[in-house]
Motif scaffolding. Structure first.
Motif, mmCIF file in Angstrom:
data_model
loop_
_atom_site.group_PDB
_atom_site.id
_atom_site.type_symbol
_atom_site.label_atom_id
_atom_site.label_comp_id
_atom_site.label_asym_id
_atom_site.label_seq_id
_atom_site.Cartn_x
_atom_site.Cartn_y
_atom_site.Cartn_z
ATOM 1 N N ASN A 103 28.285 39.478 37.951
ATOM 2 C CA ASN A 103 27.238 40.516 37.954
ATOM 3 C C ASN A 103 27.346 41.460 36.763
ATOM 4 O O ASN A 103 27.236 42.679 36.910
ATOM 5 C CB ASN A 103 27.278 41.312 39.254
ATOM 6 N N ALA A 104 27.611 40.901 35.595
ATOM 7 C CA ALA A 104 27.698 41.671 34.346
ATOM 8 C C ALA A 104 28.877 42.644 34.319
ATOM 9 O O ALA A 104 28.968 43.476 33.427
ATOM 10 C CB ALA A 104 26.404 42.417 34.069
ATOM 11 N N LYS A 105 29.740 42.554 35.313
ATOM 12 C CA LYS A 105 30.953 43.366 35.258
ATOM 13 C C LYS A 105 31.968 42.666 34.384
ATOM 14 O O LYS A 105 31.924 41.453 34.207
ATOM 15 C CB LYS A 105 31.529 43.533 36.675
ATOM 16 N N ASN A 106 32.827 43.410 33.814
ATOM 17 C CA ASN A 106 33.933 42.825 33.075
ATOM 18 C C ASN A 106 35.119 43.722 33.337
ATOM 19 O O ASN A 106 35.394 44.664 32.575
ATOM 20 C CB ASN A 106 33.601 42.727 31.585
ATOM 21 N N THR A 107 35.796 43.441 34.433
ATOM 22 C CA THR A 107 36.892 44.272 34.901
ATOM 23 C C THR A 107 38.141 43.432 35.045
ATOM 24 O O THR A 107 38.084 42.308 35.535
ATOM 25 C CB THR A 107 36.540 44.910 36.260
ATOM 26 N N VAL A 108 39.246 43.992 34.601
ATOM 27 C CA VAL A 108 40.532 43.315 34.765
ATOM 28 C C VAL A 108 41.423 44.182 35.643
ATOM 29 O O VAL A 108 41.383 45.411 35.577
ATOM 30 C CB VAL A 108 41.188 43.032 33.393
ATOM 31 N N TYR A 109 42.179 43.529 36.500
ATOM 32 C CA TYR A 109 43.048 44.207 37.457
ATOM 33 C C TYR A 109 44.500 43.796 37.225
ATOM 34 O O TYR A 109 44.791 42.701 36.745
ATOM 35 C CB TYR A 109 42.658 43.835 38.888
ATOM 36 N N LEU A 110 45.392 44.666 37.618
ATOM 37 C CA LEU A 110 46.818 44.345 37.607
ATOM 38 C C LEU A 110 47.395 44.828 38.931
ATOM 39 O O LEU A 110 47.517 46.023 39.167
ATOM 40 C CB LEU A 110 47.544 45.007 36.437
ATOM 41 N N GLN A 111 47.686 43.860 39.803
ATOM 42 C CA GLN A 111 48.346 44.178 41.073
ATOM 43 C C GLN A 111 49.850 44.188 40.828
ATOM 44 O O GLN A 111 50.417 43.180 40.391
ATOM 45 C CB GLN A 111 47.990 43.137 42.132
ATOM 46 N N MET A 112 50.474 45.318 41.084
ATOM 47 C CA MET A 112 51.901 45.480 40.823
ATOM 48 C C MET A 112 52.629 45.702 42.139
ATOM 49 O O MET A 112 52.371 46.696 42.831
ATOM 50 C CB MET A 112 52.130 46.670 39.875
ATOM 51 N N ASN A 113 53.493 44.783 42.496
ATOM 52 C CA ASN A 113 54.288 44.874 43.719
ATOM 53 C C ASN A 113 55.769 44.989 43.368
ATOM 54 O O ASN A 113 56.183 44.689 42.246
ATOM 55 C CB ASN A 113 54.056 43.633 44.578
ATOM 56 N N SER A 114 56.542 45.400 44.347
ATOM 57 C CA SER A 114 58.001 45.514 44.173
ATOM 58 C C SER A 114 58.337 46.287 42.907
ATOM 59 O O SER A 114 59.172 45.869 42.101
ATOM 60 C CB SER A 114 58.638 44.118 44.134
ATOM 61 N N LEU A 115 57.699 47.417 42.745
ATOM 62 C CA LEU A 115 57.882 48.199 41.519
ATOM 63 C C LEU A 115 59.300 48.725 41.395
ATOM 64 O O LEU A 115 59.948 49.074 42.403
ATOM 65 C CB LEU A 115 56.875 49.341 41.473
ATOM 66 N N LYS A 116 59.761 48.777 40.150
ATOM 67 C CA LYS A 116 61.105 49.232 39.832
ATOM 68 C C LYS A 116 61.016 50.448 38.912
ATOM 69 O O LYS A 116 60.024 50.603 38.188
ATOM 70 C CB LYS A 116 61.880 48.120 39.125
ATOM 71 N N PRO A 117 62.056 51.257 38.873
ATOM 72 C CA PRO A 117 62.033 52.404 37.941
ATOM 73 C C PRO A 117 61.798 51.973 36.497
ATOM 74 O O PRO A 117 61.137 52.706 35.747
ATOM 75 C CB PRO A 117 63.423 53.017 38.130
ATOM 76 N N GLU A 118 62.280 50.819 36.121
ATOM 77 C CA GLU A 118 62.081 50.357 34.737
ATOM 78 C C GLU A 118 60.643 49.940 34.442
ATOM 79 O O GLU A 118 60.311 49.632 33.295
ATOM 80 C CB GLU A 118 63.033 49.203 34.404
ATOM 81 N N ASP A 119 59.786 49.926 35.457
ATOM 82 C CA ASP A 119 58.359 49.680 35.235
ATOM 83 C C ASP A 119 57.628 50.958 34.815
ATOM 84 O O ASP A 119 56.441 50.901 34.478
ATOM 85 C CB ASP A 119 57.700 49.120 36.496
ATOM 86 N N THR A 120 58.323 52.077 34.842
ATOM 87 C CA THR A 120 57.706 53.341 34.453
ATOM 88 C C THR A 120 57.264 53.292 32.996
ATOM 89 O O THR A 120 58.052 52.984 32.106
ATOM 90 C CB THR A 120 58.686 54.502 34.655
ATOM 91 N N ALA A 121 55.981 53.565 32.774
ATOM 92 C CA ALA A 121 55.415 53.502 31.424
ATOM 93 C C ALA A 121 53.948 53.923 31.486
ATOM 94 O O ALA A 121 53.375 54.059 32.574
ATOM 95 C CB ALA A 121 55.516 52.078 30.869
ATOM 96 N N VAL A 122 53.380 54.102 30.307
ATOM 97 C CA VAL A 122 51.919 54.212 30.210
ATOM 98 C C VAL A 122 51.383 52.793 30.042
ATOM 99 O O VAL A 122 51.846 52.054 29.159
ATOM 100 C CB VAL A 122 51.499 55.096 29.032
ATOM 101 N N TYR A 123 50.459 52.425 30.890
ATOM 102 C CA TYR A 123 49.871 51.092 30.873
ATOM 103 C C TYR A 123 48.510 51.138 30.182
ATOM 104 O O TYR A 123 47.654 51.943 30.535
ATOM 105 C CB TYR A 123 49.736 50.563 32.298
ATOM 106 N N TYR A 124 48.352 50.247 29.204
ATOM 107 C CA TYR A 124 47.141 50.199 28.401
ATOM 108 C C TYR A 124 46.392 48.895 28.651
ATOM 109 O O TYR A 124 46.987 47.809 28.667
ATOM 110 C CB TYR A 124 47.467 50.282 26.910
ATOM 111 N N CYS A 125 45.090 49.017 28.798
ATOM 112 C CA CYS A 125 44.228 47.853 28.907
ATOM 113 C C CYS A 125 43.836 47.394 27.508
ATOM 114 O O CYS A 125 43.622 48.218 26.605
ATOM 115 C CB CYS A 125 42.983 48.231 29.696
ATOM 116 N N ASN A 126 43.750 46.088 27.342
ATOM 117 C CA ASN A 126 43.373 45.495 26.059
ATOM 118 C C ASN A 126 42.278 44.469 26.270
ATOM 119 O O ASN A 126 42.289 43.735 27.260
ATOM 120 C CB ASN A 126 44.593 44.832 25.423
ATOM 121 N N ALA A 127 41.345 44.425 25.340
ATOM 122 C CA ALA A 127 40.310 43.388 25.338
ATOM 123 C C ALA A 127 40.170 42.852 23.926
ATOM 124 O O ALA A 127 40.147 43.627 22.962
ATOM 125 C CB ALA A 127 38.976 43.939 25.828
#
Length: 116
Positions: free
Chosen positions: A74-98
């Motif tokens: 439907n003309a959407k262009n969305t990307v998702y990131l499901q993050m489970n079992s998160l760890k302290p080392e996952d702490t960061a700023v997350y950037y989307c790229n196209a």
């Protein structure tokens, strides 16, 4: 031009889950790959996951815990990131790229903080 807007970041305890979203707008025709990168304090930006058609690539550090998906309906262009079992080392700023033809576009980033 392509505009990318991320959402879904926040503070979560270790072992918890978050779902990031990135909505693309503007000249979205021709976008081939979309993905997520992250940058922790005092570290370089690194690949988290990308999706191109039906092909996904993950960093070794997130395999089995994170899942990338994309909605082109439907003309959407969305990307998702499901993050489970998160760890302290996952702490960061997350950037989307196209990637549209030979040009990379970036969102402004969303902070994910994993802490007790």
């Amino acid at each position: 031009q392509v505009q990318l807007v991320e959402s879904g970041g926040g503070l979560v305890q270790p072992g918890g889950s978050l779902r990031l979203s990135c909505a693309a707008s503007g000249s979205i025709f021709g976008i081939s790959a979309m993905g997520w990168y992250r940058q922790a304090p005092d570290k370089q930006r690194e690949l988290v996951a990308t999706i191109t058609g039906g092909t996904t690539i993950y960093a070794d550090s997130v395999k089995g815990r994170f899942t990338i998906s994309r909605d082109n309906a439907n003309a959407k262009n969305t990307v998702y990131l499901q993050m489970n079992s998160l760890k302290p080392e996952d702490t960061a700023v997350y950037y989307c790229n196209a990637r549209r033809y030979i040009t990379d576009y970036w969102g402004k980033g969303t902070l994910v903080a994993v802490s007790p």
